[in-house]
Structure formats: structure tokens, C-alpha cells
Design an enzyme around this catalytic site. Structure first.
Site, PDB file in Angstrom:
ATOM      1  N   HIS A 269     -42.231  25.903  11.515  1.00 37.24           N
ATOM      2  CA  HIS A 269     -42.026  24.449  11.487  1.00 37.24           C
ATOM      3  C   HIS A 269     -41.860  23.947  10.050  1.00 37.24           C
ATOM      4  O   HIS A 269     -41.036  23.084   9.773  1.00 37.24           O
ATOM      5  CB  HIS A 269     -43.217  23.711  12.104  1.00 37.24           C
ATOM      6  CG  HIS A 269     -43.122  23.503  13.582  1.00 37.24           C
ATOM      7  ND1 HIS A 269     -42.080  22.837  14.171  1.00 37.24           N
ATOM      8  CD2 HIS A 269     -43.958  23.858  14.589  1.00 37.24           C
ATOM      9  CE1 HIS A 269     -42.286  22.793  15.491  1.00 37.24           C
ATOM     10  NE2 HIS A 269     -43.406  23.416  15.767  1.00 37.24           N
TER      11      HIS A 269
ATOM     12  N   GLY B  12     -51.853  23.998  17.682  1.00 38.84           N
ATOM     13  CA  GLY B  12     -51.330  23.957  16.327  1.00 38.84           C
ATOM     14  C   GLY B  12     -50.410  22.761  16.198  1.00 38.84           C
ATOM     15  O   GLY B  12     -49.815  22.318  17.189  1.00 38.84           O
TER      16      GLY B  12
ATOM     17  N   HIS C  63     -45.649  30.361  14.131  1.00 38.12           N
ATOM     18  CA  HIS C  63     -44.984  29.190  14.727  1.00 38.12           C
ATOM     19  C   HIS C  63     -45.082  27.989  13.785  1.00 38.12           C
ATOM     20  O   HIS C  63     -44.093  27.280  13.563  1.00 38.12           O
ATOM     21  CB  HIS C  63     -45.649  28.902  16.080  1.00 38.12           C
ATOM     22  CG  HIS C  63     -45.037  27.775  16.851  1.00 38.12           C
ATOM     23  ND1 HIS C  63     -44.359  27.959  18.036  1.00 38.12           N
ATOM     24  CD2 HIS C  63     -45.018  26.440  16.619  1.00 38.12           C
ATOM     25  CE1 HIS C  63     -43.934  26.791  18.491  1.00 38.12           C
ATOM     26  NE2 HIS C  63     -44.326  25.847  17.653  1.00 38.12           N
ATOM     27  N   GLU C  64     -46.263  27.781  13.208  1.00 40.20           N
ATOM     28  CA  GLU C  64     -46.451  26.622  12.312  1.00 40.20           C
ATOM     29  C   GLU C  64     -45.689  26.800  11.002  1.00 40.20           C
ATOM     30  O   GLU C  64     -45.099  25.849  10.490  1.00 40.20           O
ATOM     31  CB  GLU C  64     -47.944  26.385  12.039  1.00 40.20           C
ATOM     32  CG  GLU C  64     -48.762  26.041  13.265  1.00 40.20           C
ATOM     33  CD  GLU C  64     -48.096  25.049  14.189  1.00 40.20           C
ATOM     34  OE1 GLU C  64     -47.472  24.079  13.710  1.00 40.20           O
ATOM     35  OE2 GLU C  64     -48.176  25.253  15.415  1.00 40.20           O
TER      36      GLU C  64
ATOM     37  N   CYS D 133     -43.832  24.552  22.564  1.00 34.32           N
ATOM     38  CA  CYS D 133     -43.978  23.729  21.366  1.00 34.32           C
ATOM     39  C   CYS D 133     -44.199  22.285  21.792  1.00 34.32           C
ATOM     40  O   CYS D 133     -43.521  21.803  22.701  1.00 34.32           O
ATOM     41  CB  CYS D 133     -42.715  23.854  20.519  1.00 34.32           C
ATOM     42  SG  CYS D 133     -42.737  22.859  19.026  1.00 34.32           S
ATOM     43  N   LEU D 134     -45.123  21.602  21.138  1.00 38.90           N
ATOM     44  CA  LEU D 134     -45.384  20.198  21.470  1.00 38.90           C
ATOM     45  C   LEU D 134     -44.134  19.341  21.269  1.00 38.90           C
ATOM     46  O   LEU D 134     -43.998  18.296  21.888  1.00 38.90           O
ATOM     47  CB  LEU D 134     -46.536  19.642  20.626  1.00 38.90           C
ATOM     48  CG  LEU D 134     -47.934  20.207  20.917  1.00 38.90           C
ATOM     49  CD1 LEU D 134     -48.957  19.620  19.961  1.00 38.90           C
ATOM     50  CD2 LEU D 134     -48.353  19.957  22.359  1.00 38.90           C
TER      51      LEU D 134
ATOM     52  N   GLN E   2     -43.888  17.563  12.687  1.00 35.34           N
ATOM     53  CA  GLN E   2     -43.993  17.129  14.083  1.00 35.34           C
ATOM     54  C   GLN E   2     -44.581  15.731  14.236  1.00 35.34           C
ATOM     55  O   GLN E   2     -44.558  15.158  15.316  1.00 35.34           O
ATOM     56  CB  GLN E   2     -44.851  18.118  14.884  1.00 35.34           C
ATOM     57  CG  GLN E   2     -44.205  19.474  15.050  1.00 35.34           C
ATOM     58  CD  GLN E   2     -45.063  20.375  15.901  1.00 35.34           C
ATOM     59  OE1 GLN E   2     -46.036  20.948  15.430  1.00 35.34           O
ATOM     60  NE2 GLN E   2     -44.735  20.491  17.178  1.00 35.34           N
TER      61      GLN E   2
HETATM   62 ZN   LIG Z   1     -44.191  23.778  17.603  1.00 34.38          ZN
END
Ligand SMILES: [Zn+2]
Length: 195
Positions: A164, A71, A160-161, A118-119, A76
Site C-alpha cells: 500500500h 492492517g 500487504h501494508e 483489502c479494506l 487508505q
Molecule cells: Zn489493503
């Protein structure tokens, strides 16, 4: 976002074996890391649904696959926009690609405590309580409204998204002790020029 083995957008061990479509024509965005103010800021609603937005969504998928995530949200990649992409198959199934423009949770049920990453917070994970099932409403890249229900990893990815897009990182769901520990480690990495 969640990865396919557990539930985070941290690299998944099997991702290297995943055949990816060549993304030569796609833009691979660098991923913004924890500490950048854009991650704390709610995104602006997507209002213009055009070819450019469709390109952006495809570039976000390519960037997400390149980072071995499942995701990716627009903040991000430095865009304060309520747009995210999710694919819990990591690119294995084109039908699993989900573009979420202006997503909202309409129903949530159950609870699952699972490890998440998380990225934007590479190398760190923690247990986060999320709903087991969520139904969200959103628009696709063409602006068409839809509803979709997700279970377990998919539900986690949606939450999660959407977090964000509201300026929230998974770190905020961790215990204060765990969160402070991660923050201290990141601070150290930053001092060493490794963040
Ligand atoms: Zn994330």
C-alpha cells in the site's frame, strides 16, 4: 490487510465478538476505496515523529478495528504517508499492535499462497503468493527503529501494508483473469452507485 481467519483485511466473521476498547475519543476515518488515485501513489516518508503522529496511529488502529481489519495503511484513509498499523489479533491483545513508519522488507523466505482481501476493495478476495516469513525494519510512532519478523498471516499483513505504501493493491498480484473480473464487477457497482 489480512484478517485473522485467513489473510486479508476483509471483515472476519468472529470480529463482532471481539471486545474493543471504546474508541469514543478516537477519530474513525472513512476508508478510501479502489478507484481513488491516492491508492496508486507511493506515500511520502514519515519525517516528523510527534504527538500528532502518535494520535494518528491510534486513530488508524481505531479505524481499522471499526472496519474489522487487521492492517491499515495511511493512503487508505487518504494520507499519502509511509505509515501503517497492523494487529493480527484484531484488538484482542494490546501487545500485538504494531505501528510501521517507513517500513522496509529486509528479508523474505518461503512462499504461501493464501486468500487475501483489502479494506479498500470490500467484498472481493483472491489468492496471493506471499513469503511465509518476512523480516522488516521500520520506526515506531516515536521514531525508534526496530526490526520484526512475521510468519504467515503477520508476514502477509506486513507485505500487504508495505505494498500500500508503494501504491500497490493486492489486485496487482492476482491473475489477469481474476483481476479483470473483479474490476468489471467494481465498475458495475460504481454504475449502480454502490461503490
Ligand atoms: Zn489493503
Amino acid at each position: 490487510m489480512p484478517d485473522k481467519s485467513t489473510s486479508s483485511d476483509a471483515p472476519a466473521p468472529t470480529a463482532a465478538e471481539t471486545p474493543q476498547a471504546p474508541s469514543a475519543a478516537r477519530k474513525i476515518y472513512p476508508i478510501v476505496k479502489y478507484g481513488d488515485a491516492i491508492l496508486d501513489k507511493p506515500g511520502a516518508p514519515v519525517k516528523k515523529f510527534d504527538a500528532e503522529l502518535e494520535q494518528l496511529a491510534e486513530d488508524m488502529f481505531a479505524s481499522m478495528y471499526a472496519a474489522q481489519g487487521v492492517g491499515l495503511a495511511a493512503p487508505q484513509i487518504g494520507l499519502s504517508l509511509r505509515l501503517a498499523v497492523v494487529d493480527v489479533t484484531g484488538g484482542k491483545n494490546p501487545e500485538a499492535k504494531i505501528v510501521l513508519a517507513n517500513p522496509e522488507i529486509v528479508h523474505a523466505e518461503g512462499e504461501v499462497r493464501e486468500e487475501e482481501g483489502c479494506l479498500s476493495v470490500p467484498g472481493f478476495r483472491g489468492y496471493v503468493l506471499r513469503p511465509q516469513f518476512v523480516t522488516i525494519k521500520a520506526q515506531n510512532a516515536k521514531g525508534e527503529a526496530f526490526e520484526i519478523r512475521g510468519e504467515n498471516l503477520l508476514a502477509r499483513a506486513f507485505c500487504h501494508e508495505i505494498d500500500h505504501l508503494n501504491g500497490i493493491l493486492f489486485l496487482q498480484h492476482l491473475s489477469m483473469l481474476k483481476r479483470d473480473l473483479i474490476k468489471r464487477k467494481i465498475k458495475k457497482l460504481r454504475k449502480q452507485g454502490e461503490w
